[in-house]
Design an enzyme around this catalytic site. Sequence first.
Site, PDB file in Angstrom:
ATOM      1  N   ASP A 166       8.408  75.148 -22.291  1.00  0.00           N
ATOM      2  CA  ASP A 166       8.511  74.159 -21.232  1.00  0.00           C
ATOM      3  C   ASP A 166       9.858  74.350 -20.553  1.00  0.00           C
ATOM      4  O   ASP A 166      10.562  75.340 -20.812  1.00  0.00           O
ATOM      5  CB  ASP A 166       8.288  72.741 -21.770  1.00  0.00           C
ATOM      6  N   HIS A 167      10.235  73.436 -19.685  1.00  0.00           N
ATOM      7  CA  HIS A 167      11.494  73.566 -18.954  1.00  0.00           C
ATOM      8  C   HIS A 167      12.705  73.570 -19.892  1.00  0.00           C
ATOM      9  O   HIS A 167      13.667  74.296 -19.661  1.00  0.00           O
ATOM     10  CB  HIS A 167      11.630  72.448 -17.913  1.00  0.00           C
ATOM     11  N   CYS A 220      10.488  74.445 -26.843  1.00  0.00           N
ATOM     12  CA  CYS A 220      10.752  73.227 -26.078  1.00  0.00           C
ATOM     13  C   CYS A 220      12.138  72.739 -26.468  1.00  0.00           C
ATOM     14  O   CYS A 220      12.893  73.479 -27.103  1.00  0.00           O
ATOM     15  CB  CYS A 220       9.660  72.180 -26.278  1.00  0.00           C
ATOM     16  N   GLY A 221      12.515  71.532 -26.109  1.00  0.00           N
ATOM     17  CA  GLY A 221      13.862  71.052 -26.377  1.00  0.00           C
ATOM     18  C   GLY A 221      14.205  70.991 -27.850  1.00  0.00           C
ATOM     19  O   GLY A 221      15.182  71.582 -28.306  1.00  0.00           O
ATOM     20  N   THR A 222      13.391  70.286 -28.634  1.00  0.00           N
ATOM     21  CA  THR A 222      13.646  70.146 -30.072  1.00  0.00           C
ATOM     22  C   THR A 222      12.632  70.888 -30.930  1.00  0.00           C
ATOM     23  O   THR A 222      12.845  71.062 -32.120  1.00  0.00           O
ATOM     24  CB  THR A 222      13.604  68.670 -30.496  1.00  0.00           C
ATOM     25  N   GLY A 223      11.518  71.299 -30.345  1.00  0.00           N
ATOM     26  CA  GLY A 223      10.427  71.892 -31.099  1.00  0.00           C
ATOM     27  C   GLY A 223       9.420  70.843 -31.554  1.00  0.00           C
ATOM     28  O   GLY A 223       8.259  71.147 -31.790  1.00  0.00           O
ATOM     29  N   GLY A 235       8.067  68.065 -29.991  1.00  0.00           N
ATOM     30  CA  GLY A 235       6.984  67.715 -29.074  1.00  0.00           C
ATOM     31  C   GLY A 235       5.895  68.766 -29.044  1.00  0.00           C
ATOM     32  O   GLY A 235       4.700  68.455 -29.133  1.00  0.00           O
ATOM     33  N   HIS A 241       3.029  79.725 -47.304  1.00  0.00           N
ATOM     34  CA  HIS A 241       2.447  78.606 -48.062  1.00  0.00           C
ATOM     35  C   HIS A 241       1.393  77.833 -47.285  1.00  0.00           C
ATOM     36  O   HIS A 241       0.466  77.291 -47.885  1.00  0.00           O
ATOM     37  CB  HIS A 241       3.543  77.629 -48.487  1.00  0.00           C
ATOM     38  N   HIS A 247      -3.598  78.472 -55.184  1.00  0.00           N
ATOM     39  CA  HIS A 247      -3.150  77.109 -54.895  1.00  0.00           C
ATOM     40  C   HIS A 247      -2.750  76.929 -53.429  1.00  0.00           C
ATOM     41  O   HIS A 247      -2.961  75.859 -52.864  1.00  0.00           O
ATOM     42  CB  HIS A 247      -2.034  76.662 -55.846  1.00  0.00           C
TER      43      HIS A 247
END
Length: 165
Positions: free
Chosen positions: A25-26, A82-85, A87, A115, A150
Amino acid sequence: MRKPETLPGDERHIPFRDVIGFANDHAGFPLRLPVLDLLGRHSERIIDVGAQSEEPVDFPDITRRAVQAILDKQTDRVILLCGTGAGACIAANKVRGIRAAVAHDTYVARQAVVHDDVNVLCIGAWITGPQIALDIIRHFLAAQFSDEEHFRRRVAKLAMLEQGS
C-alpha cells in the site's frame, strides 16, 4: 539456470520460483523497489498489484488482489508491505485458504512457514528497515513446511476453523 542464494549462517538455499506475488500500500511504498529487486532474483515472474506511489490506497483492496494469485494457484507465496504489517495480515487472514503472518525478524518469518504453513508474509515498512526486510523475505522464501505430524495436524485444524468447524 541461476544459482540459488544460500542464507548466511546456514546451508539452506532460497529456491527459485516460477512466480511470487507482491503488493504494497502507500505506507509500504518506500520498500517497494528493493523488495521487487530481491523477488526478481528469486523468481521468473512477479505478480505485482501494489500501489505505484505514496498516494493513499486501502490495504484490504490491495491485499485481496495479491492473495488472489494464491487462490488461483499462480503462486504459493505472497509478500505484502504496509505500515505495520498488521492491517495487511488481518485482511489476508480473512480470505479462506490464506495463512498470513507479520514478521519483523527472520526467526518468525521462518517459523511461520515451518510450523504454520504460512503462505503470505506481511512486513511493516514503518517498523522494519530495508536490509532487515530483505533478510526477512529471504528466510520466508527459503523456509518449507515441516513434515512432522504435529505441525500438519495443527494446520489441518486451522483449516477446520476456517470452515466453521
